[in-house]
Write a protein that holds these residues in place. Structure first.
Motif, mmCIF file in Angstrom:
data_model
loop_
_atom_site.group_PDB
_atom_site.id
_atom_site.type_symbol
_atom_site.label_atom_id
_atom_site.label_comp_id
_atom_site.label_asym_id
_atom_site.label_seq_id
_atom_site.Cartn_x
_atom_site.Cartn_y
_atom_site.Cartn_z
ATOM 1 N N LYS A 187 -7.320 -30.457 -20.726
ATOM 2 C CA LYS A 187 -7.994 -31.513 -19.987
ATOM 3 C C LYS A 187 -7.254 -31.915 -18.708
ATOM 4 C CE LYS A 187 -5.926 -35.473 -22.423
ATOM 5 N NZ LYS A 187 -6.247 -36.680 -23.206
ATOM 6 N N TRP A 188 -5.949 -31.542 -18.595
ATOM 7 C CA TRP A 188 -5.196 -31.923 -17.392
ATOM 8 C C TRP A 188 -5.235 -30.845 -16.325
ATOM 9 C CZ3 TRP A 188 -4.914 -36.716 -17.345
ATOM 10 C CH2 TRP A 188 -4.641 -37.460 -18.499
ATOM 11 N N ARG A 189 -5.969 -29.763 -16.555
ATOM 12 C CA ARG A 189 -6.081 -28.738 -15.533
ATOM 13 C C ARG A 189 -6.925 -29.242 -14.356
ATOM 14 N NH1 ARG A 189 -7.627 -23.005 -18.012
ATOM 15 N NH2 ARG A 189 -8.664 -24.259 -19.577
ATOM 16 N N TYR A 190 -6.530 -28.803 -13.144
ATOM 17 C CA TYR A 190 -7.230 -29.074 -11.896
ATOM 18 C C TYR A 190 -7.179 -30.546 -11.494
ATOM 19 C CZ TYR A 190 -8.988 -24.642 -13.603
ATOM 20 O OH TYR A 190 -9.077 -23.388 -14.122
ATOM 21 N N PHE A 191 -6.087 -31.237 -11.879
ATOM 22 C CA PHE A 191 -5.757 -32.539 -11.312
ATOM 23 C C PHE A 191 -4.612 -32.340 -10.319
ATOM 24 C CE2 PHE A 191 -8.074 -34.071 -14.958
ATOM 25 C CZ PHE A 191 -8.631 -35.266 -14.534
ATOM 26 N N SER A 192 -4.538 -33.218 -9.335
ATOM 27 C CA SER A 192 -3.498 -33.117 -8.325
ATOM 28 C C SER A 192 -2.428 -34.166 -8.580
ATOM 29 C CB SER A 192 -4.109 -33.311 -6.928
ATOM 30 O OG SER A 192 -3.092 -33.363 -5.957
ATOM 31 N N MET A 193 -1.156 -33.771 -8.393
ATOM 32 C CA MET A 193 -0.042 -34.697 -8.566
ATOM 33 C C MET A 193 0.241 -35.471 -7.286
ATOM 34 S SD MET A 193 2.544 -32.455 -10.954
ATOM 35 C CE MET A 193 3.613 -33.881 -11.191
ATOM 36 N N GLN A 194 -0.558 -35.236 -6.242
ATOM 37 C CA GLN A 194 -0.402 -35.971 -4.999
ATOM 38 C C GLN A 194 -1.758 -35.997 -4.301
ATOM 39 O OE1 GLN A 194 2.556 -33.616 -3.110
ATOM 40 N NE2 GLN A 194 1.141 -32.032 -2.401
ATOM 41 N N PRO A 195 -1.993 -37.006 -3.461
ATOM 42 C CA PRO A 195 -3.277 -37.065 -2.742
ATOM 43 C C PRO A 195 -3.449 -35.838 -1.858
ATOM 44 C CG PRO A 195 -2.117 -39.174 -2.592
ATOM 45 C CD PRO A 195 -1.144 -38.200 -3.190
ATOM 46 N N SER A 202 -11.233 -29.396 2.152
ATOM 47 C CA SER A 202 -12.185 -28.470 2.790
ATOM 48 C C SER A 202 -11.851 -27.025 2.433
ATOM 49 C CB SER A 202 -12.154 -28.666 4.296
ATOM 50 O OG SER A 202 -12.977 -27.719 4.931
ATOM 51 N N GLU A 203 -10.551 -26.695 2.387
ATOM 52 C CA GLU A 203 -10.142 -25.327 2.026
ATOM 53 C C GLU A 203 -10.539 -25.004 0.589
ATOM 54 O OE1 GLU A 203 -5.988 -24.708 2.383
ATOM 55 O OE2 GLU A 203 -6.039 -22.715 1.455
ATOM 56 N N LEU A 204 -10.349 -25.976 -0.338
ATOM 57 C CA LEU A 204 -10.731 -25.744 -1.733
ATOM 58 C C LEU A 204 -12.233 -25.562 -1.868
ATOM 59 C CD1 LEU A 204 -8.425 -28.339 -3.537
ATOM 60 C CD2 LEU A 204 -8.123 -25.866 -3.413
ATOM 61 N N ALA A 205 -12.996 -26.330 -1.087
ATOM 62 C CA ALA A 205 -14.452 -26.190 -1.143
ATOM 63 C C ALA A 205 -14.903 -24.853 -0.598
ATOM 64 C CB ALA A 205 -15.113 -27.336 -0.359
ATOM 65 N N GLN A 206 -14.153 -24.306 0.360
ATOM 66 C CA GLN A 206 -14.529 -23.024 0.965
ATOM 67 C C GLN A 206 -14.139 -21.859 0.073
ATOM 68 O OE1 GLN A 206 -12.809 -22.383 4.801
ATOM 69 N NE2 GLN A 206 -13.809 -20.402 5.109
ATOM 70 N N THR A 207 -12.908 -21.894 -0.481
ATOM 71 C CA THR A 207 -12.421 -20.770 -1.279
ATOM 72 C C THR A 207 -12.850 -20.852 -2.737
ATOM 73 O OG1 THR A 207 -10.342 -21.939 -1.787
ATOM 74 C CG2 THR A 207 -10.412 -20.548 0.204
ATOM 75 N N LEU A 208 -13.343 -22.033 -3.196
ATOM 76 C CA LEU A 208 -13.740 -22.221 -4.599
ATOM 77 C C LEU A 208 -12.607 -21.809 -5.541
ATOM 78 C CD1 LEU A 208 -17.405 -20.874 -4.473
ATOM 79 C CD2 LEU A 208 -16.649 -23.240 -4.344
ATOM 80 N N GLN A 209 -11.368 -22.137 -5.143
ATOM 81 C CA GLN A 209 -10.221 -21.708 -5.942
ATOM 82 C C GLN A 209 -10.286 -22.276 -7.354
ATOM 83 O OE1 GLN A 209 -6.431 -22.700 -4.231
ATOM 84 N NE2 GLN A 209 -5.257 -21.628 -5.799
ATOM 85 N N TYR A 210 -10.689 -23.539 -7.468
ATOM 86 C CA TYR A 210 -10.765 -24.184 -8.781
ATOM 87 C C TYR A 210 -12.199 -24.556 -9.134
ATOM 88 C CZ TYR A 210 -5.751 -24.387 -8.044
ATOM 89 O OH TYR A 210 -4.459 -24.048 -7.817
ATOM 90 N N GLY A 211 -13.139 -23.724 -8.723
ATOM 91 C CA GLY A 211 -14.528 -23.939 -9.042
ATOM 92 C C GLY A 211 -15.144 -24.984 -8.125
ATOM 93 N N LYS A 212 -16.296 -25.478 -8.511
ATOM 94 C CA LYS A 212 -17.041 -26.418 -7.687
ATOM 95 C C LYS A 212 -16.665 -27.871 -7.968
ATOM 96 C CE LYS A 212 -21.013 -23.330 -7.211
ATOM 97 N NZ LYS A 212 -22.467 -23.176 -7.410
ATOM 98 N N ARG A 213 -15.923 -28.124 -9.055
ATOM 99 C CA ARG A 213 -15.558 -29.501 -9.351
ATOM 100 C C ARG A 213 -14.500 -29.998 -8.369
ATOM 101 N NH1 ARG A 213 -11.867 -30.291 -14.540
ATOM 102 N NH2 ARG A 213 -11.386 -32.119 -13.310
ATOM 103 N N SER A 214 -14.525 -31.304 -8.089
ATOM 104 C CA SER A 214 -13.559 -31.881 -7.164
ATOM 105 C C SER A 214 -12.216 -32.081 -7.863
ATOM 106 C CB SER A 214 -14.077 -33.217 -6.634
ATOM 107 O OG SER A 214 -14.271 -34.126 -7.715
ATOM 108 N N VAL A 215 -11.139 -31.929 -7.093
ATOM 109 C CA VAL A 215 -9.783 -32.104 -7.617
ATOM 110 C C VAL A 215 -9.372 -33.563 -7.386
ATOM 111 C CG1 VAL A 215 -7.383 -31.375 -7.443
ATOM 112 C CG2 VAL A 215 -9.226 -29.700 -7.166
ATOM 113 N N GLU A 216 -9.147 -34.306 -8.484
ATOM 114 C CA GLU A 216 -8.790 -35.717 -8.386
ATOM 115 C C GLU A 216 -7.289 -35.890 -8.556
ATOM 116 O OE1 GLU A 216 -11.038 -37.819 -11.265
ATOM 117 O OE2 GLU A 216 -12.989 -37.235 -10.441
ATOM 118 N N PRO A 217 -6.685 -36.815 -7.790
ATOM 119 C CA PRO A 217 -5.241 -37.055 -7.941
ATOM 120 C C PRO A 217 -4.947 -37.911 -9.162
ATOM 121 C CG PRO A 217 -6.156 -38.464 -6.222
ATOM 122 C CD PRO A 217 -7.277 -37.575 -6.679
#
Length: 680
Positions: A187-195, A202-217
């Protein structure tokens, strides 16, 4: 509290070292494979042959079967091959529902880096499968050094995460942006340890590195922060202290988190002991506490060391390739079971040196990647191998890890493919000679067919003026009998114009043999319409067909860019076809409309004029509409037409830059529409 956390940090870094070793060992197990496949002649040939293709081949090839077999033997998740445009041409999962075939991964950084000549290691969520994994990429180069494409190995690290979860520790791995991509708790995957900055989002949205879900800090606490650790509020898990350790060779960090409440409990316990013993035996209690702390630390260190060694041994023993641990002098310290099996070493005590097992053996190859050589078994037999030699640190000592893989099957398959290529090249040469002979015969047949079509077209075009001449001659005979000499003189003028038209037709035979447009100019659109009405006037009267000319209310005439004679031929052919369609039925009617159409793009292209000729005949079916502009296709009875009028009209319209279309409905009639650009 800070002291307690600081003491825990030292132990945490030791434990993190074990997890880093397991992660790096998992990656190193496959590190050689992209370079091996990128240098495979079959892979290079496959990309070279499909370098101009932008889509995946329609049928799975031997390359996809090869990648599937290698993927199964290597134990990787997927292997796929991208061309220079980023399109997946070959993939090991070509026969699955989540096949990568045809998918474009040109937006992925591992593709861009590999095309730039840099092998990459990149973690991301699969854009097609949705499964996360580690992508190892390498450029595929031609003999001239040109980058033809990229070979990618995808590794599933889920088993490694599960082993962390079984250990009971809360472990995270973050990337260079501080985003958690591996965790012992999912459950802690794809959270950010910093803002994250706007550019990073924008880069994450373009490369879809972690899927389409938003990365929350994660929510960072103000209290209990330090340079050596961070504190976060993890909702139901409460405040957590997180220790970090960098991972060598990668821009990643390994983290171990511990509840802040655990430190508070330890602090309260120790404070209670201090208060209890302070009154009577302060010095003894302090001595006891220090001795107890040191003993506990030593035991913990010994246990962690034992666990680390056990974990490393388990990884080494269970790997699918032969591993040899060498000292600084390249003398064997340890061989795993796979290495003993490969080289048929049954003696547990005596270790053979690498020079005895691998020929040629070159210690200078350390750290340069995979090398080809021959393995020598204890019985003297030889087999092809691929080996890599990498330096490691064991405390203050320098050691080496030698990885050996049997590539007998790969070598045999390579030789078989080369032989198949030689046979195929011979067959292609034979087929090429046969095709050239067939093409020569076909060219001769096409010349004869073209001559026949041209003759039929000329006969059809000349027939219209001859028919008109016959009508004017008959009319002149009647007028002479009635002594209407003025009308006869007018008929002679018309006959002279028709003779001039026949003369022009004879000079423009190329209209039916190749390029038909003999030049265009600004001409009136009503002139060819009225010419056709006058030319076919006798037929309208004879067949009792009502023809109505409908003009736009805004203006009476239009100037269009066309060839006047070609335009007359088209209108006459369309009107003749309409008369034939309504002949013999009651209330026969033909409508001619001139309509102004808007420009396709405002200010970019000229306006267009639509000339439509609509009859109320029997109409045509969908099947007939599909063939209406084909040569020699006709719906008229046998002997009533050659089926060339509409085909010639369509070809002439194309020559003057016009569009000729048709619409029809059974029982309601047919409408032909000619669209031309205006000049005013």
């Amino acid at each position: 509290m800070r002291r307690e956390i600081g003491l825990a940090k030292t132990a945490s870094l030791q434990r993190l070292g074990v997890y880093k070793t397991s992660l790096l060992a998992t990656i190193d197990r496959y590190q050689y494979l992209p370079q091996v496949l990128a240098s495979d002649p079959r892979v290079v040939a496959a990309l070279r042959n499909s370098s101009d293709q932008k889509v995946v081949p329609a049928e799975p090839s031997s390359i996809s079967f090869l990648l599937k077999n290698i993927n199964r033997q290597a134990g990787s998740d997927e292997i796929f091959l991208l061309n220079s445009a980023g399109v997946t041409n070959y993939t090991s999962n070509y026969d699955t529902a989540t096949s990568f075939a045809g998918s474009n991964y040109g937006f992925r950084p591992y593709f861009r880096d590999a095309m730039a000549g840099v092998s990459d290691v990149y973690f991301a969520v699969g854009a097609t499968s949705g499964r996360p994994g580690l992508f190892l990429s390498a450029p595929v180069l031609s003999e001239s050094g040109q980058t033809l494409g990229v070979i990618v190995i995808k590794i599933n690290l889920r088993i490694l995460e599960q082993s962390w979860q079984v250990s009971g520790d809360s472990v995270w791995v973050t990337d260079e942006k501080g985003i958690i991509f591996l965790a012992s708790t999912e459950k802690w995957r794809y959270f950010s340890m910093q803002p994250l900055s706007v550019g990073t989002q924008s880069e994450l949205a373009q490369t879809l590195q972690y899927g389409k879900r938003s990365v929350e800090p994660l929510q960072r606490l103000v209290d209990w922060q330090a340079d050596d650790w961070s504190t976060f509020n993890l909702k139901r898990s409460g405040p957590q202290v997180v220790f970090a350790s960098p991972i060598e060779s990668y821009a990643w960090h390994m983290h171990l988190r511990m509840p802040l409440a655990q430190f508070r409990a330890q602090l309260r316990r120790k404070q209670g002991l201090i208060i209890l013993f302070y009154a009577g035996i302060a010095i003894g209690s302090l001595f006891y506490r220090e001795r107890r702390r040191r003993t506990h630390a030593q035991n913990a260190l010994a246990q962690l060391t034992a666990e680390r060694e056990s974990h490393q041994r388990a990884i080494i023993q269970n790997t699918d390739v032969g591993l040899l641990n060498l000292n600084a002098q390249f003398e064997p310290l340890f061989l795993n079971e796979q290495a003993r099996t490969l080289f048929k070493l049954e003696n547990e005590k005596g270790f053979n040196t690498p020079a005895d097992l691998i020929q040629p053996w070159d210690p200078e190859k350390a750290g340069v990647g995979a090398c080809r050589a021959e393995g020598v078994r204890s019985d003297g037999s030889r087999f092809p191998v691929m080996y890599t030699l990498n330096a490691i640190r064991a405390g203050e000592q320098r050691e080496f890890i030698l990885t050996v893989q049997d590539v007998t099957e790969l070598t045999v398959a390579q030789q078989a493919l080369q032989e198949a290529n030689r046979v195929l090249e011979h067959r292609v040469e034979e087929r090429t000679r046969e095709l050239e002979d067939a093409q020569a015969a076909l060219a001769q047949n096409q010349k004869l067919a073209a001559l026949g079509r041209m003759s039929a077209a000329i006969a059809h075009e000349i027939n219209q003026p001859i028919t008109a001449l016959s009508n004017y001659v008959a009319s002149s005979q009647v007028l002479l009998a009635r002594k209407r000499f003025d009308s006869v003189s007018e008929n002679f003028l018309k006959i002279e114009a028709l003779l001039e038209r026949l003369s022009k037709l004879s000079r423009q035979l190329r209209i039916f043999a190749g390029k038909r447009n003999s030049g265009s100019a600004s001409v009136s659109l009503q002139a060819p319409v009225r010419y056709a009405l006058e030319l076919l006037g006798p037929r309208f009267a004879t067949e009792q067909v009502e023809c109505e000319l409908l003009l736009s209310q805004n203006r009476l005439d239009y100037l269009v860019q066309a060839n006047a004679m070609v335009l007359e031929q088209i209108v006459v052919n369309l009107l003749t076809n309409a008369i034939d369609a309504v002949t013999g039925q009651e209330d026969s009617r033909i409508e001619i409309r001139l309509t102004e159409l808007p420009a396709l793009r405002q200010g970019k292209l000229p306006k267009r004029i639509s000339l439509s000729i609509e009859d109320n005949g029997h109409g045509m079916s969908e099947d007939q509409l599909g063939h209406v502009f084909e040569p020699f296709f006709t719906t008229k009875p046998m002997g009533k037409g050659l089926g060339l009028g509409l085909a010639i009209s369509y070809s002439l319209a194309r020559d003057i830059g016009a569009d000729l279309t048709v619409s029809s409905c059974i029982g309601r009639g047919t409408c032909f529409t000619l669209i031309l650009p205006t000049t005013n």
